[in-house]
Design an enzyme around this catalytic site. Sequence first.
Site, PDB file in Angstrom:
ATOM      1  N   HIS A  35      50.724  56.777  60.701  1.00 39.56           N
ATOM      2  CA  HIS A  35      51.290  55.542  61.223  1.00 39.56           C
ATOM      3  C   HIS A  35      50.602  55.195  62.534  1.00 39.56           C
ATOM      4  O   HIS A  35      50.274  56.087  63.312  1.00 39.56           O
ATOM      5  CB  HIS A  35      52.803  55.695  61.449  1.00 39.56           C
ATOM      6  CG  HIS A  35      53.489  54.380  61.582  1.00 39.56           C
ATOM      7  ND1 HIS A  35      53.568  53.709  62.764  1.00 39.56           N
ATOM      8  CD2 HIS A  35      54.089  53.586  60.653  1.00 39.56           C
ATOM      9  CE1 HIS A  35      54.193  52.569  62.576  1.00 39.56           C
ATOM     10  NE2 HIS A  35      54.517  52.473  61.303  1.00 39.56           N
ATOM     11  N   ASP A  58      57.323  54.961  53.714  1.00 40.69           N
ATOM     12  CA  ASP A  58      56.905  54.521  52.381  1.00 40.69           C
ATOM     13  C   ASP A  58      56.663  55.668  51.426  1.00 40.69           C
ATOM     14  O   ASP A  58      56.710  55.473  50.204  1.00 40.69           O
ATOM     15  CB  ASP A  58      55.659  53.646  52.485  1.00 40.69           C
ATOM     16  CG  ASP A  58      56.012  52.278  53.022  1.00 40.69           C
ATOM     17  OD1 ASP A  58      57.182  51.905  52.889  1.00 40.69           O
ATOM     18  OD2 ASP A  58      55.136  51.616  53.577  1.00 40.69           O
TER      19      ASP A  58
HETATM   20  N1  ACO Z   1      45.033  60.135  55.014  1.00 35.10           N
HETATM   21  C1  ACO Z   1      43.972  60.804  55.502  1.00 35.10           C
HETATM   22  N2  ACO Z   1      43.481  60.628  56.738  1.00 35.10           N
HETATM   23  C2  ACO Z   1      44.102  59.734  57.523  1.00 35.10           C
HETATM   24  C3  ACO Z   1      45.219  59.003  57.085  1.00 35.10           C
HETATM   25  C4  ACO Z   1      45.691  59.233  55.782  1.00 35.10           C
HETATM   26  N3  ACO Z   1      46.748  58.578  55.306  1.00 35.10           N
HETATM   27  N4  ACO Z   1      45.625  58.174  58.078  1.00 35.10           N
HETATM   28  C5  ACO Z   1      44.796  58.394  59.094  1.00 35.10           C
HETATM   29  N5  ACO Z   1      43.877  59.329  58.771  1.00 35.10           N
HETATM   30  C6  ACO Z   1      42.840  59.900  59.635  1.00 35.10           C
HETATM   31  C7  ACO Z   1      41.718  58.914  59.906  1.00 35.10           C
HETATM   32  O1  ACO Z   1      40.692  59.023  58.941  1.00 35.10           O
HETATM   33  C8  ACO Z   1      41.277  59.357  61.284  1.00 35.10           C
HETATM   34  O2  ACO Z   1      40.530  60.552  61.151  1.00 35.10           O
HETATM   35  P1  ACO Z   1      39.303  60.890  62.179  1.00 35.10           P
HETATM   36  O3  ACO Z   1      39.944  61.054  63.508  1.00 35.10           O
HETATM   37  O4  ACO Z   1      38.729  62.122  61.620  1.00 35.10           O
HETATM   38  O5  ACO Z   1      38.372  59.696  62.107  1.00 35.10           O
HETATM   39  C9  ACO Z   1      42.582  59.749  61.979  1.00 35.10           C
HETATM   40  O6  ACO Z   1      43.459  60.148  60.907  1.00 35.10           O
HETATM   41  C10 ACO Z   1      43.233  58.631  62.772  1.00 35.10           C
HETATM   42  O7  ACO Z   1      43.425  57.553  61.902  1.00 35.10           O
HETATM   43  P2  ACO Z   1      43.415  56.025  62.328  1.00 35.10           P
HETATM   44  O8  ACO Z   1      42.756  55.245  61.230  1.00 35.10           O
HETATM   45  O9  ACO Z   1      42.901  55.875  63.722  1.00 35.10           O
HETATM   46  O10 ACO Z   1      44.934  55.697  62.347  1.00 35.10           O
HETATM   47  P3  ACO Z   1      45.533  54.269  62.490  1.00 35.10           P
HETATM   48  O11 ACO Z   1      46.660  54.402  63.443  1.00 35.10           O
HETATM   49  O12 ACO Z   1      44.537  53.225  62.773  1.00 35.10           O
HETATM   50  O13 ACO Z   1      46.051  53.985  61.000  1.00 35.10           O
HETATM   51  C11 ACO Z   1      47.445  53.790  59.107  1.00 35.10           C
HETATM   52  C12 ACO Z   1      47.379  54.018  60.613  1.00 35.10           C
HETATM   53  C13 ACO Z   1      46.735  52.453  58.750  1.00 35.10           C
HETATM   54  C14 ACO Z   1      48.905  53.650  58.700  1.00 35.10           C
HETATM   55  C15 ACO Z   1      46.753  54.965  58.376  1.00 35.10           C
HETATM   56  O14 ACO Z   1      47.369  56.176  58.762  1.00 35.10           O
HETATM   57  C16 ACO Z   1      46.781  54.807  56.858  1.00 35.10           C
HETATM   58  O15 ACO Z   1      45.934  54.098  56.306  1.00 35.10           O
HETATM   59  N6  ACO Z   1      47.756  55.483  56.172  1.00 35.10           N
HETATM   60  C17 ACO Z   1      47.869  55.355  54.735  1.00 35.10           C
HETATM   61  C18 ACO Z   1      48.511  54.037  54.387  1.00 35.10           C
HETATM   62  C19 ACO Z   1      49.983  54.007  54.688  1.00 35.10           C
HETATM   63  O16 ACO Z   1      50.736  54.914  54.338  1.00 35.10           O
HETATM   64  N7  ACO Z   1      50.423  52.891  55.327  1.00 35.10           N
HETATM   65  C20 ACO Z   1      51.840  52.660  55.596  1.00 35.10           C
HETATM   66  C21 ACO Z   1      52.074  52.492  57.055  1.00 35.10           C
HETATM   67  S1  ACO Z   1      53.795  52.425  57.363  1.00 35.10           S
HETATM   68  C22 ACO Z   1      54.313  50.886  56.923  1.00 35.10           C
HETATM   69  O17 ACO Z   1      53.584  49.920  56.788  1.00 35.10           O
HETATM   70  C23 ACO Z   1      55.795  50.771  56.669  1.00 35.10           C
END
Ligand code: ACO
Length: 406
Positions: free
Chosen positions: A282, A340
């Site tokens: 998140h 979710d």
């Molecule tokens: N699976 C694997 N790796 C992940 C995930 C994931 N779900 N989420 C983040 N990471 C990793 C990234 O690749 C990054 O790794 P790095 O540091 O090696 O480059 C690190 O964790 C940080 O991730 P960011 O992309 O900077 O996190 P951000 O805060 O921008 O993204 C997000 C948040 C979009 C929710 C992301 O975690 C994601 O895509 N999750 C999956 C989709 C999801 O479940 N969305 C629902 C959100 S809640 C809602 O809308 C109610």
Amino acid sequence: AIDVRDLHEHIGVIAYDPGLISTALCSSEISFIDGDKGELFYRGYPIEQLATHCDYLETCYLIKNGELPTATQYDEYVTTVKRHTMVHEQLMRLYQGFRRDAHPMAILVGVVGALSAYYQDSLDITNPEHRLLAATRLVAKMPTIVAMAYKYTVGQPFMYPRNELNYAENFLHMMFATPCGPYTPNPVLARALDRILILHADHEQNASTSTVRLSGSSGANPYACIASGIACLWGPAHGGANEACLNMLFDIQKQGGVEKIGEFIKQVKDKDSNTKLMGFGHRVYKNFDPRATLMRETCHEVLNELGLQNDPLFKLALELERIALEDDYFVSRKLYPNVDFYSGIVQKAIGIPVQLFTGIFAMARTIGWIAQWNEMIHDPEQKIGRPRQLYVGAQRRGVVPLKLRR
Ligand code: ACO
């Protein structure tokens, strides 16, 4: 002449903030997240207390008006909402224009946007009565509109709302009853759905809420603004995550189920694979998502109620959760299940088709969107949203006429 790429030097300081991570779009009194502590409040009330003591319409009243209703105010509000649960008969024709295999979110974007064509007595955003009417209509009609999108895609007749039922029960009735047989609401499942709605009702300036505010900042009518929020919510990084999460579980199951979790996690860790563990992570919650804690509880209640603890798909989900929570990749990046992850499992167990999950999220978030839209209208600081950019394209150049161009 000024090099256009140097323009920003001539227009003062611009904050370059992709994803608006450090930019406050507005001030708001509606919801507050403490991402480090894993806390969420609506109008100052912790989400845990609201999810335990209140129902969805009580929560809607709070979000919209700033205070929890008294018993009399609650009864009046419920009666008012129920007066608006039906949709214009002519709107039913709009559904007939869609392909039966259309994604329900595609239908929702179209139908909710089209409400402005049907309810023209509530489009004047300077008129408080119009704004109130639009807000009430949206909350009241969303369950009907979402259930109709489902019925249309499965080729069944639309079911009219039954106003003696509560909000969640009525939605389940419109989804699962047919003219051949009624749907008898199960209180555990209706309460689970009600909780999903409470937990998704508002969430600060997430992508769809910011979209609603940005659309509204130009003076667009509330139905059009909510349709823009629905469009944004559809994306898999936002509201589409619950659908994407279930599809991920189906994929792992197809590949062999629980034994294949290790391989899947390996794929997630390989950045070149572009695979994410959907339902994890998140932008704001970096320790845990308090909504996920509550939804996890509900998930177990629903699986127990339906005797699905040993269903292979649900066992797979819970095993995936266990393995990821112990894996250093996820722990070191502070990636935890978000709401979710569990809401998808609960909805699947209730019998809601996966393609409708994001539509239910939209139904829940409508009150947050409309309250935020209303707050924006009242904000004396409100201006049309108009972000700047850093131009990195071609320098000034001359046009060569077509016949001379090579
Ligand atoms: N699976 C694997 N790796 C992940 C995930 C994931 N779900 N989420 C983040 N990471 C990793 C990234 O690749 C990054 O790794 P790095 O540091 O090696 O480059 C690190 O964790 C940080 O991730 P960011 O992309 O900077 O996190 P951000 O805060 O921008 O993204 C997000 C948040 C979009 C929710 C992301 O975690 C994601 O895509 N999750 C999956 C989709 C999801 O479940 N969305 C629902 C959100 S809640 C809602 O809308 C109610």
